[in-house]
Write an enzyme that holds these catalytic residues in place. Structure first.
Site, PDB file in Angstrom:
ATOM      1  N   CYS A  47       0.807  -1.224   0.000  1.00  0.00           N
ATOM      2  CA  CYS A  47       0.000   0.000   0.000  1.00  0.00           C
ATOM      3  C   CYS A  47       0.841   1.275   0.000  1.00  0.00           C
ATOM      4  O   CYS A  47       0.368   2.322  -0.403  1.00  0.00           O
ATOM      5  CB  CYS A  47      -0.963   0.003   1.186  1.00  0.00           C
ATOM      6  SG  CYS A  47      -2.118  -1.367   1.160  1.00  0.00           S
ATOM      7  N   HIS A  66      -3.592   7.419   1.944  1.00  0.00           N
ATOM      8  CA  HIS A  66      -3.919   6.070   1.487  1.00  0.00           C
ATOM      9  C   HIS A  66      -5.345   5.773   1.937  1.00  0.00           C
ATOM     10  O   HIS A  66      -5.729   6.059   3.070  1.00  0.00           O
ATOM     11  CB  HIS A  66      -2.942   5.062   2.094  1.00  0.00           C
ATOM     12  CG  HIS A  66      -3.321   3.645   1.824  1.00  0.00           C
ATOM     13  ND1 HIS A  66      -3.720   3.212   0.578  1.00  0.00           N
ATOM     14  CD2 HIS A  66      -3.375   2.555   2.636  1.00  0.00           C
ATOM     15  CE1 HIS A  66      -3.996   1.922   0.641  1.00  0.00           C
ATOM     16  NE2 HIS A  66      -3.804   1.499   1.880  1.00  0.00           N
ATOM     17  N   ASN A  90     -10.054  -0.101  -0.668  1.00  0.00           N
ATOM     18  CA  ASN A  90      -8.592   0.004  -0.586  1.00  0.00           C
ATOM     19  C   ASN A  90      -7.981  -0.584  -1.860  1.00  0.00           C
ATOM     20  O   ASN A  90      -8.026  -1.795  -2.076  1.00  0.00           O
ATOM     21  CB  ASN A  90      -8.114  -0.768   0.653  1.00  0.00           C
ATOM     22  CG  ASN A  90      -6.604  -0.706   0.837  1.00  0.00           C
ATOM     23  OD1 ASN A  90      -5.881  -0.252  -0.039  1.00  0.00           O
ATOM     24  ND2 ASN A  90      -6.138  -1.177   1.979  1.00  0.00           N
TER      25      ASN A  90
HETATM   26  N1  ACO Z   1     -18.964  -8.488   7.980  1.00  0.00           N
HETATM   27  C1  ACO Z   1     -19.616  -8.699   9.147  1.00  0.00           C
HETATM   28  N2  ACO Z   1     -18.954  -8.998  10.289  1.00  0.00           N
HETATM   29  C2  ACO Z   1     -17.615  -9.072  10.235  1.00  0.00           C
HETATM   30  C3  ACO Z   1     -16.886  -8.868   9.038  1.00  0.00           C
HETATM   31  C4  ACO Z   1     -17.632  -8.572   7.881  1.00  0.00           C
HETATM   32  N3  ACO Z   1     -17.037  -8.335   6.695  1.00  0.00           N
HETATM   33  N4  ACO Z   1     -15.575  -9.008   9.309  1.00  0.00           N
HETATM   34  C5  ACO Z   1     -15.467  -9.293  10.617  1.00  0.00           C
HETATM   35  N5  ACO Z   1     -16.691  -9.340  11.172  1.00  0.00           N
HETATM   36  C6  ACO Z   1     -17.044  -9.605  12.568  1.00  0.00           C
HETATM   37  C7  ACO Z   1     -15.989 -10.409  13.276  1.00  0.00           C
HETATM   38  O1  ACO Z   1     -16.183 -11.778  13.057  1.00  0.00           O
HETATM   39  C8  ACO Z   1     -16.243 -10.027  14.725  1.00  0.00           C
HETATM   40  O2  ACO Z   1     -17.341 -10.774  15.209  1.00  0.00           O
HETATM   41  P1  ACO Z   1     -17.357 -11.340  16.711  1.00  0.00           P
HETATM   42  O3  ACO Z   1     -17.295 -10.112  17.579  1.00  0.00           O
HETATM   43  O4  ACO Z   1     -18.656 -12.067  16.783  1.00  0.00           O
HETATM   44  O5  ACO Z   1     -16.137 -12.193  16.822  1.00  0.00           O
HETATM   45  C9  ACO Z   1     -16.662  -8.574  14.630  1.00  0.00           C
HETATM   46  O6  ACO Z   1     -17.073  -8.352  13.274  1.00  0.00           O
HETATM   47  C10 ACO Z   1     -15.579  -7.591  15.006  1.00  0.00           C
HETATM   48  O7  ACO Z   1     -14.390  -7.971  14.303  1.00  0.00           O
HETATM   49  P2  ACO Z   1     -13.056  -7.145  14.463  1.00  0.00           P
HETATM   50  O8  ACO Z   1     -12.014  -7.717  13.558  1.00  0.00           O
HETATM   51  O9  ACO Z   1     -12.726  -6.989  15.903  1.00  0.00           O
HETATM   52  O10 ACO Z   1     -13.550  -5.737  13.891  1.00  0.00           O
HETATM   53  P3  ACO Z   1     -12.809  -4.361  13.885  1.00  0.00           P
HETATM   54  O11 ACO Z   1     -13.650  -3.350  14.552  1.00  0.00           O
HETATM   55  O12 ACO Z   1     -11.384  -4.466  14.320  1.00  0.00           O
HETATM   56  O13 ACO Z   1     -12.835  -3.998  12.339  1.00  0.00           O
HETATM   57  C11 ACO Z   1     -11.392  -4.012  10.431  1.00  0.00           C
HETATM   58  C12 ACO Z   1     -12.188  -4.848  11.431  1.00  0.00           C
HETATM   59  C13 ACO Z   1     -12.366  -3.165   9.625  1.00  0.00           C
HETATM   60  C14 ACO Z   1     -10.643  -4.945   9.485  1.00  0.00           C
HETATM   61  C15 ACO Z   1     -10.421  -3.102  11.211  1.00  0.00           C
HETATM   62  O14 ACO Z   1      -9.651  -3.847  12.118  1.00  0.00           O
HETATM   63  C16 ACO Z   1      -9.507  -2.366  10.285  1.00  0.00           C
HETATM   64  O15 ACO Z   1      -9.929  -1.530   9.541  1.00  0.00           O
HETATM   65  N6  ACO Z   1      -8.219  -2.632  10.342  1.00  0.00           N
HETATM   66  C17 ACO Z   1      -7.276  -2.020   9.452  1.00  0.00           C
HETATM   67  C18 ACO Z   1      -7.068  -2.958   8.364  1.00  0.00           C
HETATM   68  C19 ACO Z   1      -6.861  -2.309   7.024  1.00  0.00           C
HETATM   69  O16 ACO Z   1      -7.377  -1.296   6.695  1.00  0.00           O
HETATM   70  N7  ACO Z   1      -6.084  -3.008   6.244  1.00  0.00           N
HETATM   71  C20 ACO Z   1      -5.831  -2.613   4.924  1.00  0.00           C
HETATM   72  C21 ACO Z   1      -4.448  -2.889   4.561  1.00  0.00           C
HETATM   73  S1  ACO Z   1      -3.346  -2.011   5.559  1.00  0.00           S
HETATM   74  C22 ACO Z   1      -3.474  -0.510   5.139  1.00  0.00           C
HETATM   75  O17 ACO Z   1      -3.748  -0.289   4.030  1.00  0.00           O
HETATM   76  C23 ACO Z   1      -3.228   0.497   6.163  1.00  0.00           C
END
Ligand code: ACO
Length: 321
Positions: A114, A248, A278
């Site tokens: 990224c 980004h 993304n």
């Molecule tokens: N749809 C519905 N529910 C979902 C999904 C989905 N697509 N994905 C996960 N869940 C559920 C999980 O199973 C979990 O359920 P549970 O509580 O029953 O176990 C719940 O949602 C919460 O999951 P978390 O992973 O804790 O959710 P979080 O609030 O951390 O959000 C996310 C997840 C959006 C991926 C967040 O961590 C994030 O944005 N991280 C940054 C990652 C990123 O942007 N990466 C891109 C590459 S790196 C970069 O470019 C910077």
């Protein structure tokens, strides 16, 4: 007079097919509400088989050349930032070169996921200032849909395909136009927090994206705020003097949290994650092109670009348009 790399033109390309969260929810166990609330994403473009990293990159490059008023033969350097090349080799940059009809020049890829576009801009800036070329095409192009595990709802909803390109031209300037500073970082000890579980030298397969989302989120906000502070200090300017931040586009919450940390109002942040999701190395040049074309970013503006991705790698650049 100082020799600097000037932004001469921008371009972008998106695959024909656009997929909404609701359409995605028909084949993945997710919902529009969950995706919008956690990420801000509403749509992403997904490449058809005939649309590849090289074809999208070439389409974006043609637009950027047109905006710069240049011909393919004027280009002395092509860098493609990508984590999803058409082939393991040759470099996608050489395929773009062939597709746009550019004659003999320097062409290679940069792999920093990224942050790839920031790495590519930094390399091009150094090469232009030291005379390796007069005009460079710097492209971020990705087809992440090809390396997503469509059974893994924690990753597949986050990404999209696309390409963005800029023409950078070496010019002798008397004012402060052009790229004023770049900063790059990498911390390889975090390489298993965001990675692809395959590759030519390990599994012999392409593999799929794997990610520890919460850890990535935490590092992203800290690293991006810190590198933005570094580049602004390098040029002796403060956050209030920034006209536009082009971040980004990974997650609206990361973008908002970083802007808040620096005290930057959201009106000065270009946001496309809602429309494109993304697109990895393509996200910054795609957003930059959009804001240049709709007239928000104009001549004289102070613009900051920033990105963070797998590795971890991250970086920022500050330029006067
Ligand atoms: N749809 C519905 N529910 C979902 C999904 C989905 N697509 N994905 C996960 N869940 C559920 C999980 O199973 C979990 O359920 P549970 O509580 O029953 O176990 C719940 O949602 C919460 O999951 P978390 O992973 O804790 O959710 P979080 O609030 O951390 O959000 C996310 C997840 C959006 C991926 C967040 O961590 C994030 O944005 N991280 C940054 C990652 C990123 O942007 N990466 C891109 C590459 S790196 C970069 O470019 C910077």
């Amino acid at each position: 007079m100082t020799r600097r790399a000037i932004l001469a033109g921008t371009g972008s390309a998106l695959p024909r097919t656009r997929v909404s969260n609701a359409e995605l929810a028909e084949r993945v166990d997710t919902s529009d509400e969950w995706i919008v609330e956690r990420t801000g994403i509403r749509f992403r473009h997904i490449a058809e088989p005939d649309e590849t990293t090289a074809t999208l990159g070439a389409d974006a490059a043609k637009e950027a050349l047109q905006a710069a008023g240049l011909q393919p033969a004027d280009i002395g350097l092509i860098i493609v930032a990508t984590a999803t090349p058409d082939n393991t080799f040759p470099a996608s940059a050489t395929k773009v070169q062939a597709l746009i009809g550019a004659p003999d020049c320097i062409a290679f890829d940069v792999a920093a996921v990224c942050s790839g576009f920031l790495y590519a801009v930094s390399v091009a800036d150094a090469m232009l200032r030291t005379g390796a070329a007069r005009h460079a095409l710097v492209i971020g192009s990705e087809t992440f849909s090809r390396i997503l595990d469509w059974e893994d709802r924690t990753t597949c909803v986050l990404f999209g395909d696309g390409a963005g390109a800029v023409v950078l031209s070496a010019e002798e300037v008397e004012d402060d136009r052009g790229i004023l500073a770049t900063r790059l970082h990498a911390e390889g000890q975090y390489c298993d927090m965001l990675y692809v579980d395959g590759g030519p030298s390990t599994t012999g397969t392409v593999g799929h994206v794997r990610m520890q989302g919460r850890e990535v989120f935490r590092h992203a906000v800290t690293n991006l705020a810190s590198v933005l502070g570094e580049v602004m200090a390098d040029v002796g300017l403060s956050a209030e003097q920034i006209d536009w931040v082009v971040p980004h586009q990974a997650n609206k919450r990361i973008i908002d949290a970083t802007a808040k940390k620096l005290g930057l109002p959201s009106e000065r942040v270009v946001l496309t994650v809602d429309q494109h999701a993304n697109t990895s190395a393509a996200s910054v040049p795609l957003a930059l092109d959009l804001a240049v074309r709709d007239g928000r970013i104009k001549r004289g503006d102070l613009v900051v670009l920033e990105a963070m991705g797998g590795g971890f790698t991250w970086g920022a650049a500050v330029l006067r348009i």
